[in-house]
Write a protein that holds these residues in place. Sequence first.
Motif, PDB file in Angstrom:
ATOM      1  N   ILE A  53      55.924  28.588  63.193  1.00 27.44           N
ATOM      2  CA  ILE A  53      55.060  28.425  64.051  1.00 27.44           C
ATOM      3  C   ILE A  53      55.115  29.739  65.129  1.00 27.44           C
ATOM      4  O   ILE A  53      55.886  29.543  66.183  1.00 27.44           O
ATOM      5  CB  ILE A  53      54.952  27.247  64.833  1.00 27.44           C
ATOM      6  N   SER A  54      54.742  30.765  64.896  1.00 23.32           N
ATOM      7  CA  SER A  54      54.939  31.840  65.757  1.00 23.32           C
ATOM      8  C   SER A  54      53.613  31.844  66.756  1.00 23.32           C
ATOM      9  O   SER A  54      52.767  31.078  66.663  1.00 23.32           O
ATOM     10  CB  SER A  54      54.553  33.270  64.935  1.00 23.32           C
ATOM     11  N   PRO A  55      54.138  32.754  67.789  1.00 20.11           N
ATOM     12  CA  PRO A  55      53.177  32.703  68.955  1.00 20.11           C
ATOM     13  C   PRO A  55      51.512  33.080  68.714  1.00 20.11           C
ATOM     14  O   PRO A  55      50.637  32.681  69.110  1.00 20.11           O
ATOM     15  CB  PRO A  55      53.630  33.634  70.191  1.00 20.11           C
ATOM     16  N   GLN A  56      51.725  33.844  67.742  1.00 18.26           N
ATOM     17  CA  GLN A  56      50.441  34.312  67.114  1.00 18.26           C
ATOM     18  C   GLN A  56      49.900  33.293  66.272  1.00 18.26           C
ATOM     19  O   GLN A  56      48.422  33.154  66.610  1.00 18.26           O
ATOM     20  CB  GLN A  56      50.630  35.481  66.137  1.00 18.26           C
ATOM     21  N   SER A  57      50.307  32.484  65.657  1.00 17.84           N
ATOM     22  CA  SER A  57      49.983  31.341  64.894  1.00 17.84           C
ATOM     23  C   SER A  57      49.362  30.331  65.860  1.00 17.84           C
ATOM     24  O   SER A  57      48.193  29.799  65.662  1.00 17.84           O
ATOM     25  CB  SER A  57      50.870  30.854  63.878  1.00 17.84           C
ATOM     26  N   GLN A  58      50.125  30.127  66.902  1.00 20.70           N
ATOM     27  CA  GLN A  58      49.581  29.033  67.792  1.00 20.70           C
ATOM     28  C   GLN A  58      48.271  29.646  68.612  1.00 20.70           C
ATOM     29  O   GLN A  58      47.404  28.563  68.787  1.00 20.70           O
ATOM     30  CB  GLN A  58      50.692  29.155  68.973  1.00 20.70           C
ATOM     31  N   ALA A  59      48.328  30.997  68.905  1.00 22.86           N
ATOM     32  CA  ALA A  59      46.980  31.325  69.688  1.00 22.86           C
ATOM     33  C   ALA A  59      45.883  31.309  68.829  1.00 22.86           C
ATOM     34  O   ALA A  59      44.819  30.997  69.026  1.00 22.86           O
ATOM     35  CB  ALA A  59      47.284  32.929  69.981  1.00 22.86           C
ATOM     36  N   ALA A  61      45.509  29.548  66.109  1.00 19.56           N
ATOM     37  CA  ALA A  61      44.891  27.882  65.988  1.00 19.56           C
ATOM     38  C   ALA A  61      43.888  27.336  67.259  1.00 19.56           C
ATOM     39  O   ALA A  61      43.138  26.794  67.054  1.00 19.56           O
ATOM     40  CB  ALA A  61      46.309  26.920  65.708  1.00 19.56           C
ATOM     41  N   LEU A  62      44.726  27.700  68.380  1.00 22.40           N
ATOM     42  CA  LEU A  62      43.919  27.332  69.746  1.00 22.40           C
ATOM     43  C   LEU A  62      42.679  27.996  69.765  1.00 22.40           C
ATOM     44  O   LEU A  62      41.650  27.395  70.083  1.00 22.40           O
ATOM     45  CB  LEU A  62      44.693  27.582  70.943  1.00 22.40           C
ATOM     46  N   HIS A  63      42.261  29.261  69.348  1.00 23.26           N
ATOM     47  CA  HIS A  63      41.114  29.826  69.307  1.00 23.26           C
ATOM     48  C   HIS A  63      40.282  29.315  68.157  1.00 23.26           C
ATOM     49  O   HIS A  63      38.964  29.306  68.780  1.00 23.26           O
ATOM     50  CB  HIS A  63      41.645  31.422  68.904  1.00 23.26           C
ATOM     51  N   PHE A  64      40.705  28.884  67.191  1.00 18.40           N
ATOM     52  CA  PHE A  64      39.896  28.385  66.366  1.00 18.40           C
ATOM     53  C   PHE A  64      39.144  26.993  66.873  1.00 18.40           C
ATOM     54  O   PHE A  64      38.107  26.904  66.658  1.00 18.40           O
ATOM     55  CB  PHE A  64      40.689  28.016  64.881  1.00 18.40           C
ATOM     56  N   VAL A  65      39.945  26.430  67.546  1.00 17.55           N
ATOM     57  CA  VAL A  65      39.389  24.912  67.951  1.00 17.55           C
ATOM     58  C   VAL A  65      38.339  25.337  69.254  1.00 17.55           C
ATOM     59  O   VAL A  65      37.248  25.057  69.479  1.00 17.55           O
ATOM     60  CB  VAL A  65      40.472  23.957  68.354  1.00 17.55           C
ATOM     61  N   ILE A  66      38.977  26.106  70.148  1.00 18.98           N
ATOM     62  CA  ILE A  66      38.059  26.603  71.211  1.00 18.98           C
ATOM     63  C   ILE A  66      36.634  27.104  70.948  1.00 18.98           C
ATOM     64  O   ILE A  66      35.611  26.811  71.544  1.00 18.98           O
ATOM     65  CB  ILE A  66      38.794  27.589  72.284  1.00 18.98           C
ATOM     66  N   PHE A 159      52.497  35.323  75.599  1.00 18.56           N
ATOM     67  CA  PHE A 159      51.932  36.101  74.379  1.00 18.56           C
ATOM     68  C   PHE A 159      50.608  35.720  74.484  1.00 18.56           C
ATOM     69  O   PHE A 159      49.815  34.583  74.649  1.00 18.56           O
ATOM     70  CB  PHE A 159      52.440  35.467  73.183  1.00 18.56           C
ATOM     71  N   THR A 160      49.987  36.759  74.715  1.00 19.06           N
ATOM     72  CA  THR A 160      48.155  36.911  75.117  1.00 19.06           C
ATOM     73  C   THR A 160      47.428  37.481  73.911  1.00 19.06           C
ATOM     74  O   THR A 160      47.922  38.650  73.469  1.00 19.06           O
ATOM     75  CB  THR A 160      48.117  37.719  76.269  1.00 19.06           C
ATOM     76  N   VAL A 161      46.641  36.934  73.413  1.00 19.78           N
ATOM     77  CA  VAL A 161      45.686  37.391  72.602  1.00 19.78           C
ATOM     78  C   VAL A 161      44.162  37.130  72.927  1.00 19.78           C
ATOM     79  O   VAL A 161      43.617  36.489  73.716  1.00 19.78           O
ATOM     80  CB  VAL A 161      45.652  36.713  71.188  1.00 19.78           C
ATOM     81  N   ILE A 162      43.474  38.482  72.837  1.00 19.11           N
ATOM     82  CA  ILE A 162      42.159  38.704  73.351  1.00 19.11           C
ATOM     83  C   ILE A 162      41.301  38.734  71.845  1.00 19.11           C
ATOM     84  O   ILE A 162      41.636  39.704  71.210  1.00 19.11           O
ATOM     85  CB  ILE A 162      41.667  39.839  73.983  1.00 19.11           C
ATOM     86  N   LEU A 193      29.926  39.809  73.579  1.00 20.87           N
ATOM     87  CA  LEU A 193      29.487  39.774  74.984  1.00 20.87           C
ATOM     88  C   LEU A 193      31.092  40.128  75.944  1.00 20.87           C
ATOM     89  O   LEU A 193      30.944  40.502  77.038  1.00 20.87           O
ATOM     90  CB  LEU A 193      29.064  38.422  75.105  1.00 20.87           C
ATOM     91  N   GLY A 194      32.090  40.067  75.206  1.00 17.04           N
ATOM     92  CA  GLY A 194      33.324  40.404  75.813  1.00 17.04           C
ATOM     93  C   GLY A 194      34.421  39.848  75.292  1.00 17.04           C
ATOM     94  O   GLY A 194      34.639  40.024  73.820  1.00 17.04           O
ATOM     95  N   GLY A 195      35.402  38.838  75.493  1.00 12.41           N
ATOM     96  CA  GLY A 195      36.516  38.571  74.867  1.00 12.41           C
ATOM     97  C   GLY A 195      36.796  37.095  75.334  1.00 12.41           C
ATOM     98  O   GLY A 195      37.046  36.821  76.407  1.00 12.41           O
ATOM     99  N   LEU A 196      37.710  36.416  74.556  1.00 11.99           N
ATOM    100  CA  LEU A 196      38.144  35.183  74.888  1.00 11.99           C
ATOM    101  C   LEU A 196      39.543  35.269  74.685  1.00 11.99           C
ATOM    102  O   LEU A 196      40.403  35.726  73.751  1.00 11.99           O
ATOM    103  CB  LEU A 196      37.619  34.169  73.706  1.00 11.99           C
ATOM    104  N   VAL A 197      40.196  35.144  75.908  1.00 14.97           N
ATOM    105  CA  VAL A 197      41.774  35.436  76.097  1.00 14.97           C
ATOM    106  C   VAL A 197      42.315  34.019  76.004  1.00 14.97           C
ATOM    107  O   VAL A 197      42.038  33.067  76.508  1.00 14.97           O
ATOM    108  CB  VAL A 197      41.910  35.963  77.404  1.00 14.97           C
ATOM    109  N   VAL A 198      43.256  33.891  75.086  1.00 20.66           N
ATOM    110  CA  VAL A 198      44.241  32.894  74.926  1.00 20.66           C
ATOM    111  C   VAL A 198      45.678  33.302  75.095  1.00 20.66           C
ATOM    112  O   VAL A 198      46.197  34.118  74.501  1.00 20.66           O
ATOM    113  CB  VAL A 198      44.156  32.360  73.368  1.00 20.66           C
ATOM    114  N   ARG A 199      46.395  32.446  75.926  1.00 25.40           N
ATOM    115  CA  ARG A 199      47.804  32.717  76.414  1.00 25.40           C
ATOM    116  C   ARG A 199      48.629  31.451  75.860  1.00 25.40           C
ATOM    117  O   ARG A 199      48.153  30.360  76.179  1.00 25.40           O
ATOM    118  CB  ARG A 199      47.735  32.778  77.652  1.00 25.40           C
ATOM    119  N   VAL A 200      49.753  31.875  75.289  1.00 27.43           N
ATOM    120  CA  VAL A 200      50.728  30.782  75.048  1.00 27.43           C
ATOM    121  C   VAL A 200      51.985  31.116  75.565  1.00 27.43           C
ATOM    122  O   VAL A 200      52.260  32.231  75.430  1.00 27.43           O
ATOM    123  CB  VAL A 200      51.027  30.496  73.423  1.00 27.43           C
TER     124      VAL A 200
END
Length: 204
Positions: A53-59, A61-66, A159-162, A193-200
């Motif tokens: 469960i890497s930070p990328q995988s966590q982000a 998964a969260l992005h998919f739900v959000i 760890f931040t993914v946009i 329109l922009g970006g969805l920022v997810v931080r873990v």
Amino acid sequence: MTLKVFSRIALPAALSPGALLLAAALRTLGAEQDQAAQARDAAAVAASTNAAISPQSQADALHFVIAADRELAARTLAAAQAAARPGETLPSPCELLRRACESIQSNGAEFSYALRALHSPDPRNEPQTELEQKGLEFLARHPTGTYSGQELLGGRRYFTVIYPDLPATASCVDCHNRRPAPIPQQHKIGEILGGLVVRVPLEF
């Protein structure tokens, strides 16, 4: 009355009392070894699972739900707005997402998310960090990509993914184009329109 007759069976030499004690001891030792092996296997599985469960995988998964929740909320709000009475206004999907994030944060969530745009009608949705600025500029040039990196915020590493933020409905595009902004917007369906920022968090 029926009498049951139990026959006494003599134990063979191989199953003498001494042999039985030895067999019992071996069974006990074997059971202890099996339990130890199971404990080692469980620990190995747990370790490999945590490592997977890497930070990328966590982000991701969260992005998919959000993103799924946001799309459903946008479609529901669009239908409600169409049936609303004259003068009645409803919160925008962006506003609902911001409220949801604030609610989650107030309840102690370790992760966070937010909508950001380079030229947002709402100043609260403009880039707040250097990584967000660079990530949104990257997405403007590469609308199908993602941008990620580490940030130190409040003394804690994240760890931040946009991810690219695509309009869920036509009303999203109309809202962005209609609202005043420093630079007039002319978004179209299918454009980000922009970006969805997810931080873990990387530290707990």
